[in-house]
Design a protein around this motif. Structure first.
Motif, PDB file in Angstrom:
ATOM      1  N   MET A   1    -135.043  41.180  14.578  1.00 30.67           N
ATOM      2  CA  MET A   1    -133.959  41.086  15.361  1.00 30.67           C
ATOM      3  C   MET A   1    -133.905  42.026  16.711  1.00 30.67           C
ATOM      4  SD  MET A   1    -130.099  41.945  14.166  1.00 30.67           S
ATOM      5  CE  MET A   1    -129.743  40.658  13.092  1.00 30.67           C
ATOM      6  N   ASN A   2    -133.499  41.339  17.674  1.00 27.94           N
ATOM      7  CA  ASN A   2    -133.394  42.123  19.048  1.00 27.94           C
ATOM      8  C   ASN A   2    -131.867  42.497  19.203  1.00 27.94           C
ATOM      9  OD1 ASN A   2    -136.150  41.504  19.409  1.00 27.94           O
ATOM     10  ND2 ASN A   2    -135.482  39.740  20.650  1.00 27.94           N
ATOM     11  N   LEU A   3    -131.782  43.652  19.718  1.00 26.82           N
ATOM     12  CA  LEU A   3    -130.462  44.277  19.744  1.00 26.82           C
ATOM     13  C   LEU A   3    -130.516  45.195  21.048  1.00 26.82           C
ATOM     14  CD1 LEU A   3    -127.981  45.606  18.183  1.00 26.82           C
ATOM     15  CD2 LEU A   3    -129.502  47.389  17.438  1.00 26.82           C
ATOM     16  N   LEU A   4    -129.204  45.245  21.581  1.00 27.38           N
ATOM     17  CA  LEU A   4    -128.881  45.936  22.810  1.00 27.38           C
ATOM     18  C   LEU A   4    -127.654  46.903  22.556  1.00 27.38           C
ATOM     19  CD1 LEU A   4    -129.260  46.752  25.721  1.00 27.38           C
ATOM     20  CD2 LEU A   4    -127.935  44.914  26.437  1.00 27.38           C
ATOM     21  N   ILE A   5    -127.815  48.144  22.621  1.00 21.60           N
ATOM     22  CA  ILE A   5    -126.620  49.036  22.515  1.00 21.60           C
ATOM     23  C   ILE A   5    -126.181  49.567  23.662  1.00 21.60           C
ATOM     24  CG2 ILE A   5    -125.653  51.245  21.404  1.00 21.60           C
ATOM     25  CD1 ILE A   5    -128.036  50.496  19.266  1.00 21.60           C
ATOM     26  N   THR A   6    -125.093  49.388  24.107  1.00 21.58           N
ATOM     27  CA  THR A   6    -124.641  49.633  25.498  1.00 21.58           C
ATOM     28  C   THR A   6    -123.845  51.154  25.525  1.00 21.58           C
ATOM     29  OG1 THR A   6    -122.590  48.358  25.459  1.00 21.58           O
ATOM     30  CG2 THR A   6    -124.811  47.273  26.389  1.00 21.58           C
ATOM     31  N   GLY A   7    -124.001  51.989  26.376  1.00 17.00           N
ATOM     32  CA  GLY A   7    -123.214  52.961  26.722  1.00 17.00           C
ATOM     33  C   GLY A   7    -122.928  54.015  25.574  1.00 17.00           C
ATOM     34  N   GLN A  28    -138.219  43.456  18.230  1.00 13.91           N
ATOM     35  CA  GLN A  28    -139.112  43.583  17.200  1.00 13.91           C
ATOM     36  C   GLN A  28    -139.458  44.836  16.491  1.00 13.91           C
ATOM     37  OE1 GLN A  28    -140.255  40.511  15.880  1.00 13.91           O
ATOM     38  NE2 GLN A  28    -138.511  39.693  17.288  1.00 13.91           N
ATOM     39  N   GLY A  29    -138.457  45.668  16.481  1.00 10.98           N
ATOM     40  CA  GLY A  29    -138.538  46.924  15.760  1.00 10.98           C
ATOM     41  C   GLY A  29    -138.925  48.093  16.426  1.00 10.98           C
ATOM     42  N   ILE A  30    -139.229  47.905  18.013  1.00 13.81           N
ATOM     43  CA  ILE A  30    -139.701  48.823  19.008  1.00 13.81           C
ATOM     44  C   ILE A  30    -138.571  49.114  20.074  1.00 13.81           C
ATOM     45  CG2 ILE A  30    -141.388  49.305  20.583  1.00 13.81           C
ATOM     46  CD1 ILE A  30    -142.528  49.248  17.832  1.00 13.81           C
ATOM     47  N   ILE A  31    -138.130  50.289  20.286  1.00 18.01           N
ATOM     48  CA  ILE A  31    -137.235  50.727  21.495  1.00 18.01           C
ATOM     49  C   ILE A  31    -138.184  50.347  22.677  1.00 18.01           C
ATOM     50  CG2 ILE A  31    -136.044  52.633  22.740  1.00 18.01           C
ATOM     51  CD1 ILE A  31    -135.818  54.059  19.987  1.00 18.01           C
ATOM     52  N   THR A  32    -137.820  49.386  23.497  1.00 16.68           N
ATOM     53  CA  THR A  32    -138.517  48.731  24.429  1.00 16.68           C
ATOM     54  C   THR A  32    -138.028  49.322  25.888  1.00 16.68           C
ATOM     55  OG1 THR A  32    -137.056  46.975  24.436  1.00 16.68           O
ATOM     56  CG2 THR A  32    -139.452  46.829  23.480  1.00 16.68           C
ATOM     57  N   ALA A  33    -136.611  49.810  25.734  1.00 17.85           N
ATOM     58  CA  ALA A  33    -135.915  50.063  27.214  1.00 17.85           C
ATOM     59  C   ALA A  33    -135.056  50.891  27.139  1.00 17.85           C
ATOM     60  CB  ALA A  33    -135.410  49.045  28.124  1.00 17.85           C
ATOM     61  N   ILE A  34    -134.959  52.028  27.595  1.00 20.86           N
ATOM     62  CA  ILE A  34    -133.385  53.000  27.609  1.00 20.86           C
ATOM     63  C   ILE A  34    -133.084  53.239  29.138  1.00 20.86           C
ATOM     64  CG2 ILE A  34    -132.617  55.351  27.051  1.00 20.86           C
ATOM     65  CD1 ILE A  34    -134.471  55.529  24.834  1.00 20.86           C
ATOM     66  N   LYS A 406    -117.585  57.957  11.267  1.00 23.61           N
ATOM     67  CA  LYS A 406    -117.965  56.739  10.708  1.00 23.61           C
ATOM     68  C   LYS A 406    -119.143  56.010  11.154  1.00 23.61           C
ATOM     69  CE  LYS A 406    -116.377  52.899   8.451  1.00 23.61           C
ATOM     70  NZ  LYS A 406    -117.443  52.154   8.690  1.00 23.61           N
ATOM     71  N   VAL A 407    -120.203  55.964  10.179  1.00 23.49           N
ATOM     72  CA  VAL A 407    -121.227  55.394  10.517  1.00 23.49           C
ATOM     73  C   VAL A 407    -120.968  53.973  11.240  1.00 23.49           C
ATOM     74  CG1 VAL A 407    -123.623  54.517   9.652  1.00 23.49           C
ATOM     75  CG2 VAL A 407    -122.726  56.774   9.175  1.00 23.49           C
ATOM     76  N   GLN A 408    -121.404  53.333  12.321  1.00 23.15           N
ATOM     77  CA  GLN A 408    -121.308  52.019  12.806  1.00 23.15           C
ATOM     78  C   GLN A 408    -122.386  51.341  12.414  1.00 23.15           C
ATOM     79  OE1 GLN A 408    -120.442  53.508  16.500  1.00 23.15           O
ATOM     80  NE2 GLN A 408    -118.316  52.852  16.510  1.00 23.15           N
ATOM     81  N   LEU A 409    -123.604  51.633  12.745  1.00 19.53           N
ATOM     82  CA  LEU A 409    -124.865  50.685  12.414  1.00 19.53           C
ATOM     83  C   LEU A 409    -126.099  51.633  12.213  1.00 19.53           C
ATOM     84  CD1 LEU A 409    -126.948  50.592  14.927  1.00 19.53           C
ATOM     85  CD2 LEU A 409    -125.065  48.908  15.614  1.00 19.53           C
ATOM     86  N   VAL A 410    -127.027  51.350  11.356  1.00 19.16           N
ATOM     87  CA  VAL A 410    -128.329  51.825  11.203  1.00 19.16           C
ATOM     88  C   VAL A 410    -129.379  50.613  11.155  1.00 19.16           C
ATOM     89  CG1 VAL A 410    -127.532  53.730   9.440  1.00 19.16           C
ATOM     90  CG2 VAL A 410    -128.257  51.340   8.462  1.00 19.16           C
ATOM     91  N   TYR A 411    -130.481  51.178  11.760  1.00 12.39           N
ATOM     92  CA  TYR A 411    -131.664  50.383  12.047  1.00 12.39           C
ATOM     93  C   TYR A 411    -132.982  51.091  11.649  1.00 12.39           C
ATOM     94  CZ  TYR A 411    -134.631  46.723  14.555  1.00 12.39           C
ATOM     95  OH  TYR A 411    -135.482  45.770  14.863  1.00 12.39           O
ATOM     96  N   ASN A 412    -133.652  50.329  10.810  1.00 12.59           N
ATOM     97  CA  ASN A 412    -135.216  50.773  10.504  1.00 12.59           C
ATOM     98  C   ASN A 412    -135.974  49.584   9.740  1.00 12.59           C
ATOM     99  OD1 ASN A 412    -137.239  52.851  10.006  1.00 12.59           O
ATOM    100  ND2 ASN A 412    -136.322  53.110   7.823  1.00 12.59           N
ATOM    101  N   ASN A 413    -137.399  49.804   9.782  1.00 12.38           N
ATOM    102  CA  ASN A 413    -137.979  48.915   9.397  1.00 12.38           C
ATOM    103  C   ASN A 413    -137.902  47.338   9.708  1.00 12.38           C
ATOM    104  OD1 ASN A 413    -139.709  50.694   7.761  1.00 12.38           O
ATOM    105  ND2 ASN A 413    -138.367  50.591   6.128  1.00 12.38           N
ATOM    106  N   LYS A 414    -137.466  47.228  10.975  1.00 15.63           N
ATOM    107  CA  LYS A 414    -136.963  45.783  11.630  1.00 15.63           C
ATOM    108  C   LYS A 414    -135.870  45.255  10.992  1.00 15.63           C
ATOM    109  CE  LYS A 414    -141.792  44.772  13.164  1.00 15.63           C
ATOM    110  NZ  LYS A 414    -142.762  43.905  13.038  1.00 15.63           N
ATOM    111  N   GLN A 415    -134.993  46.174  10.390  1.00 16.44           N
ATOM    112  CA  GLN A 415    -133.738  45.628   9.698  1.00 16.44           C
ATOM    113  C   GLN A 415    -132.616  46.399  10.335  1.00 16.44           C
ATOM    114  OE1 GLN A 415    -134.105  45.497   5.366  1.00 16.44           O
ATOM    115  NE2 GLN A 415    -136.139  46.013   5.681  1.00 16.44           N
TER     116      GLN A 415
END
Length: 420
Positions: A1-7, A28-34, A406-415
């Motif tokens: 899953m591709n994801l963009l977290i802003t701000g 695809q489970g890799i941080i590609t841009a910051i 409050k935890v809002q999201l977690v990401y690991n193992n491409k999940q």
């Protein structure tokens, strides 16, 4: 899953972006841009991180799950669900199961049962067979099978000679012993901190001396063998002082503290609420201040949940016969925020140092690195109740209480797992 977290504000002292407000892209489970003002692609899920913190995924050093044998308390599915909701992308689980995790068969069982999960579940093997403190368990075989450390759980190793031999043997293959500090001959059947409060409650007090004498012994043994020892769940002013001096002297000692010992004090026992019955017991305000100071000056390496699920019949009883422990995976973050830790300190004590102690790869919020992170809002309020409690058990004094953080999201193992 591709994801963009802003701000989002990044909290990672190992990253060049530490304490900076950035956009973070994951493909695809890799941080590609910051960077800033990253444009969302058509196939990306976008999350607005305004007011939120992005930290390396939390890792718990001190978790009981009950599987195998005590699945009525907690199983791997419910434990990992609670862990995710608490921001943990990895947990090290104690061997106090049935059968005890004291051979490679039990280690392999846990690893195989948890395979493919967002939350990595890493077994801690027992130091002794059946955690009886008499005969060494299959330490080397367990390490080869995937055990990350060795512990007899909440049982202290009372035999000095046995502890000495275990340290000497584990040193040969860089094994880490994680020990619970309690001199049982002094502790006896005490259940609360020895103080004016224990007198008022009419209950036999457990002196700080029982913990501190045990730590002193392990410091001597670590010195003698030049071997590492990790002290789990310290709780007293004197323990902090002992470990601080040992570290200054170059002795290979590390330690952790349970999150609830940074906030709760013995006065909470005045109503005999068994959900506050933990081991070591809740201590005095002066102990809490010392623990917080020890966290901030580096004496205490990490914070653990000390997650201890129990069926209702073991907690909804008179205080003296109630089981020790609380469910805690979902409440560690709010307690650390209440204790006054900032985002970078939380990342150090809850994500970076726990993995470093176990020799695991530490996630870094950096371009090109594997994505393993937690996003949380440190000021968001929420009520912890039966609807959002993912544990199989409910033995927490914080249920039906308003919490901050409050935890809002977690990401690991491409999940990815998000929470409202």
């Amino acid at each position: 899953m591709n994801l963009l977290i802003t701000g989002v504000t990044i909290a990672d002292p190992n990253s060049q972006f530490n304490q900076k407000k950035c956009d973070v892209r994951v493909e695809q489970g890799i941080i590609t841009a910051i960077g800033t003002n990253l444009k969302a692609a058509k196939d990306e899920q976008v999350f607005d991180g305004s007011g939120s913190v992005l930290s390396p995924g939390f890792f718990d050093l001190n978790c009981s799950i009950g599987d195998p044998g005590f699945e009525t308390k907690e199983d791997i599915q419910t434990a990992t669900a609670a862990a995710k909701a608490g921001g943990f992308t990895g947990i090290a689980v104690l061997p106090n199961t049935k059968p005890v995790v004291h051979s490679k068969a039990e280690v392999e069982y846990i690893i195989n049962r948890a395979k493919g999960n967002l939350v990595e579940v890493l077994p801690i093997g027992a130091v002794s067979r059946d955690m009886e403190g008499k005969e060494l368990a299959e330490l080397y075989d367990m390490q080869q099978a995937g055990a990350v450390a060795f512990s007899d759980g909440g049982k202290s190793i009372t035999d000095d000679g046995f502890m000495s031999r275990a340290l000497q043997y584990a040193k040969g293959f860089n094994g880490l012993l994680m020990v619970y500090p309690e001199n049982r001959s002094i502790a006896g059947k005490s259940q609360v901190n020895e103080s004016k409060t224990s007198v008022l409650l009419g209950m036999k007090g457990l002196p700080a001396l029982a913990e501190e004498m045990h730590i002193s012994r392990d410091i001597f043994l670590a010195t003698y063998h030049d071997a590492p020892v990790h002290i789990s769940n310290i709780s007293t002013y004197g323990s902090v002082a002992l470990i601080k001096k040992a570290k200054k002297d170059g002795i290979k000692i590390s330690c952790d503290v349970a999150a609830h010992h940074l906030v709760f004090t013995e006065e909470l026992l005045n109503d005999f609420d068994s959900n506050y019955k933990v081991k070591p017991p809740l201590r005095a305000k002066s102990d809490v201040r010392a623990l917080l100071a020890g966290l901030k000056d580096g004496t205490i390496d990490a914070v653990g949940s000390q997650h201890r699920p129990h069926e209702i019949e073991h907690k909804d009883v008179e205080f003296e016969i109630a089981a020790y422990g609380i469910i805690a995976l979902q409440t560690v973050l709010p307690l650390l925020i209440k204790a006054g830790l900032d985002a970078v300190q939380i990342a150090e004590k809850l994500a970076i140092n726990p993995r470093a102690l176990l020799g695991l790869e530490v996630p870094v919020i950096q371009e090109g690195r594997v994505a393993n992170f937690t996003v949380y809002n440190p000021s968001e309020e929420w009520v912890y109740d039966s609807k959002n409690n993912f544990s199989k058990s409910s033995n927490s004094p914080l249920l039906n209480k308003k919490l901050t953080g409050k935890v809002q999201l977690v990401y690991n193992n491409k999940q990815l797992q998000s929470y409202g």
